[in-house]
Design a protein around this motif. Sequence first.
Motif, PDB file in Angstrom:
ATOM      1  N   GLY A   1       4.863   7.319  11.913  1.00  0.00           N
ATOM      2  CA  GLY A   1       5.575   6.605  10.864  1.00  0.00           C
ATOM      3  C   GLY A   1       6.555   5.590  11.414  1.00  0.00           C
ATOM      4  N   ILE A   2       7.237   5.944  12.515  1.00  0.00           N
ATOM      5  CA  ILE A   2       8.186   5.012  13.134  1.00  0.00           C
ATOM      6  C   ILE A   2       7.460   3.781  13.671  1.00  0.00           C
TER       7      ILE A   2
ATOM      8  N   ALA B   1       0.822  -1.208   0.000  1.00  0.00           N
ATOM      9  CA  ALA B   1       0.000   0.000   0.000  1.00  0.00           C
ATOM     10  C   ALA B   1       0.858   1.262   0.000  1.00  0.00           C
ATOM     11  N   VAL B   2       1.987   1.222   0.724  1.00  0.00           N
ATOM     12  CA  VAL B   2       2.911   2.360   0.712  1.00  0.00           C
ATOM     13  C   VAL B   2       3.503   2.548  -0.681  1.00  0.00           C
ATOM     14  N   ILE B   3       3.859   1.449  -1.336  1.00  0.00           N
ATOM     15  CA  ILE B   3       4.438   1.518  -2.681  1.00  0.00           C
ATOM     16  C   ILE B   3       3.453   2.152  -3.657  1.00  0.00           C
ATOM     17  N   PHE B   4       2.174   1.793  -3.539  1.00  0.00           N
ATOM     18  CA  PHE B   4       1.151   2.316  -4.449  1.00  0.00           C
ATOM     19  C   PHE B   4       0.477   3.586  -3.914  1.00  0.00           C
ATOM     20  N   ARG B   5       1.066   4.177  -2.851  1.00  0.00           N
ATOM     21  CA  ARG B   5       0.599   5.438  -2.278  1.00  0.00           C
ATOM     22  C   ARG B   5      -0.841   5.370  -1.736  1.00  0.00           C
ATOM     23  N   LEU B   6      -1.252   4.166  -1.308  1.00  0.00           N
ATOM     24  CA  LEU B   6      -2.532   4.039  -0.631  1.00  0.00           C
ATOM     25  C   LEU B   6      -2.393   4.308   0.863  1.00  0.00           C
ATOM     26  N   GLU B   7      -1.177   4.267   1.369  1.00  0.00           N
ATOM     27  CA  GLU B   7      -0.881   4.577   2.763  1.00  0.00           C
ATOM     28  C   GLU B   7       0.226   5.630   2.818  1.00  0.00           C
ATOM     29  N   VAL B   8       0.138   6.515   3.811  1.00  0.00           N
ATOM     30  CA  VAL B   8       1.138   7.564   3.998  1.00  0.00           C
ATOM     31  C   VAL B   8       2.152   7.101   5.032  1.00  0.00           C
ATOM     32  N   LEU B   9       3.436   7.277   4.733  1.00  0.00           N
ATOM     33  CA  LEU B   9       4.501   6.885   5.655  1.00  0.00           C
ATOM     34  C   LEU B   9       5.443   8.061   5.848  1.00  0.00           C
ATOM     35  N   ASP B  10       5.426   8.609   7.072  1.00  0.00           N
ATOM     36  CA  ASP B  10       6.277   9.744   7.411  1.00  0.00           C
ATOM     37  C   ASP B  10       7.238   9.303   8.510  1.00  0.00           C
ATOM     38  N   VAL B  11       8.523   9.163   8.156  1.00  0.00           N
ATOM     39  CA  VAL B  11       9.516   8.658   9.112  1.00  0.00           C
ATOM     40  C   VAL B  11       9.989   9.737  10.078  1.00  0.00           C
ATOM     41  N   THR B  12       9.464  10.943   9.984  1.00  0.00           N
ATOM     42  CA  THR B  12       9.903  12.032  10.861  1.00  0.00           C
ATOM     43  C   THR B  12       9.035  12.171  12.111  1.00  0.00           C
ATOM     44  N   ASN B  13       7.978  11.344  12.252  1.00  0.00           N
ATOM     45  CA  ASN B  13       7.127  11.441  13.441  1.00  0.00           C
ATOM     46  C   ASN B  13       6.893  10.054  14.029  1.00  0.00           C
ATOM     47  N   PRO B  14       6.429   9.969  15.286  1.00  0.00           N
ATOM     48  CA  PRO B  14       6.232   8.672  15.947  1.00  0.00           C
ATOM     49  C   PRO B  14       5.264   7.757  15.210  1.00  0.00           C
TER      50      PRO B  14
ATOM     51  N   LEU C   1      -1.154  -0.886  13.879  1.00  0.00           N
ATOM     52  CA  LEU C   1      -2.537  -0.421  14.025  1.00  0.00           C
ATOM     53  C   LEU C   1      -2.584   0.928  14.726  1.00  0.00           C
ATOM     54  N   TRP C   2      -1.792   1.077  15.790  1.00  0.00           N
ATOM     55  CA  TRP C   2      -1.770   2.358  16.518  1.00  0.00           C
ATOM     56  C   TRP C   2      -1.283   3.482  15.604  1.00  0.00           C
ATOM     57  N   GLY C   3      -0.198   3.230  14.872  1.00  0.00           N
ATOM     58  CA  GLY C   3       0.323   4.248  13.973  1.00  0.00           C
ATOM     59  C   GLY C   3      -0.671   4.642  12.912  1.00  0.00           C
ATOM     60  N   LYS C   4      -1.411   3.659  12.385  1.00  0.00           N
ATOM     61  CA  LYS C   4      -2.390   3.947  11.338  1.00  0.00           C
ATOM     62  C   LYS C   4      -3.586   4.725  11.880  1.00  0.00           C
ATOM     63  N   GLU C   5      -4.088   4.298  13.061  1.00  0.00           N
ATOM     64  CA  GLU C   5      -5.257   4.976  13.640  1.00  0.00           C
ATOM     65  C   GLU C   5      -4.933   6.426  13.991  1.00  0.00           C
ATOM     66  N   VAL C   6      -3.767   6.653  14.607  1.00  0.00           N
ATOM     67  CA  VAL C   6      -3.370   8.025  14.949  1.00  0.00           C
ATOM     68  C   VAL C   6      -3.150   8.839  13.682  1.00  0.00           C
ATOM     69  N   ASP C   7      -2.555   8.210  12.668  1.00  0.00           N
ATOM     70  CA  ASP C   7      -2.319   8.893  11.398  1.00  0.00           C
ATOM     71  C   ASP C   7      -3.633   9.279  10.736  1.00  0.00           C
ATOM     72  N   GLN C   8      -4.609   8.364  10.794  1.00  0.00           N
ATOM     73  CA  GLN C   8      -5.914   8.642  10.204  1.00  0.00           C
ATOM     74  C   GLN C   8      -6.632   9.759  10.959  1.00  0.00           C
ATOM     75  N   LYS C   9      -6.517   9.752  12.292  1.00  0.00           N
ATOM     76  CA  LYS C   9      -7.121  10.801  13.095  1.00  0.00           C
ATOM     77  C   LYS C   9      -6.490  12.155  12.792  1.00  0.00           C
ATOM     78  N   PHE C  10      -5.154  12.171  12.658  1.00  0.00           N
ATOM     79  CA  PHE C  10      -4.439  13.400  12.331  1.00  0.00           C
ATOM     80  C   PHE C  10      -4.853  13.911  10.954  1.00  0.00           C
ATOM     81  N   SER C  11      -4.997  12.980   9.985  1.00  0.00           N
ATOM     82  CA  SER C  11      -5.406  13.366   8.630  1.00  0.00           C
ATOM     83  C   SER C  11      -6.811  13.949   8.627  1.00  0.00           C
ATOM     84  N   THR C  12      -7.713  13.333   9.416  1.00  0.00           N
ATOM     85  CA  THR C  12      -9.096  13.828   9.488  1.00  0.00           C
ATOM     86  C   THR C  12      -9.141  15.221  10.091  1.00  0.00           C
ATOM     87  N   GLU C  13      -8.384  15.422  11.182  1.00  0.00           N
ATOM     88  CA  GLU C  13      -8.354  16.739  11.822  1.00  0.00           C
ATOM     89  C   GLU C  13      -7.771  17.792  10.878  1.00  0.00           C
TER      90      GLU C  13
END
Length: 363
Positions: free
Chosen positions: A140-141, A125-138, A324-336
């Motif tokens: 993404g890590i 999903a990351v390769i096809f840009r269906l998921e966002v991966l940011d290594v500069t924040n917790p 799962l935690w990284g994705k849920e927080v990422d999704q919440k951040f994206s929604t906000e």
Amino acid sequence: MAFKACEIGARYRKFKPHLLIVLIQIAYTFLYFIAEAAFNHGLNPHVFVTYRHIVASLVMLPFAYFLERKIRPKLTFALFIEIFLLSLIGIGLTLNMYFASLRYTSPTFIASMINTIASITFIIAVIFRLEVLDVTNPRGIAKILGTLLSLAGAMTMTLYKGPALRNISGALIHVGTNTVHENWLKGSILTAVSCITWSSWYIMQAFTLKRYPAQLSLTTWMCFIGGAQSAVFTVFTEHKPTAWSIGFNIEFWAIIYAGVVCSGFIIFLQLWCTKQKGPVFVTMFNPLGTMLVAFAAYFVLGEKLHIGRVLGGLTVIIGLYLLLWGKEVDQKFSTESQELSYEKGKEHKIEEVITSVDASKEP
């Protein structure tokens, strides 16, 4: 009272995908043991895959025809080829390898290995840009660390068996004696390859649903085409005509259960959840299925549980829930962020309207 009912309804709509995925994992738990009992009774895995999808297509056809008459898109040749490939990857290849591996390993091992699908799906999903991966924040890590832990746990389950834990009691239910000698290497390879193709199938679903959003019709097409593909494959691999004969016993009921529940309605529910939450979300609840299968295999069926499987399974689960935690927080951040951008856009439009009104009042 009305406010409380609305609040309960809102919570149900919010967690509806989660509840459906839990039900899917419970249904799959029964499938592992029903299928193993049928295989021990003599049912060929490839015949099983063929029959179950023929049953599923017949069951889903009336629902798809009548309920989606007005919303079903026109099936073009290009779209048919896409569904054909989707069926080949998800059913023709994946399930034939998957159930063939059950003859050489065990339900617990396969259920544990299935947990890697979420990590593999995330990578694709990351390769096809269906998921966002940011290594500069917790966030993404956590996603990266969770993916690596899940894969490490899968490798542990595959390469390290370890001593067996002592059973507390004997088997409460006997599903029959496995007539096929265990071949963990062959079974592990088949399971690993099926996990990769299964992950690719989830990703392809996300793209196909955008062009063919009729989920019942897509389920019916996939089951019908996948069943036909599996039949062709079975003809080349199984040369005994008697393999196609099914008695009114565990083989029959395994096909009916797998066809109606697992290949019919579960695929439809997975498509709905994929459309709502994305392909990675659908695969994140596999650890629940692992725990249910391990519990049933150890306490109910008296199956041996090895240290390597336990350590690898725990590692996979820890890694998966980091993801799962990284994705849920990422999704919440994206929604906000989207809501904030929307509010700023509204304020900007209001300011433009006020400015234009003031300008029109000037002499």
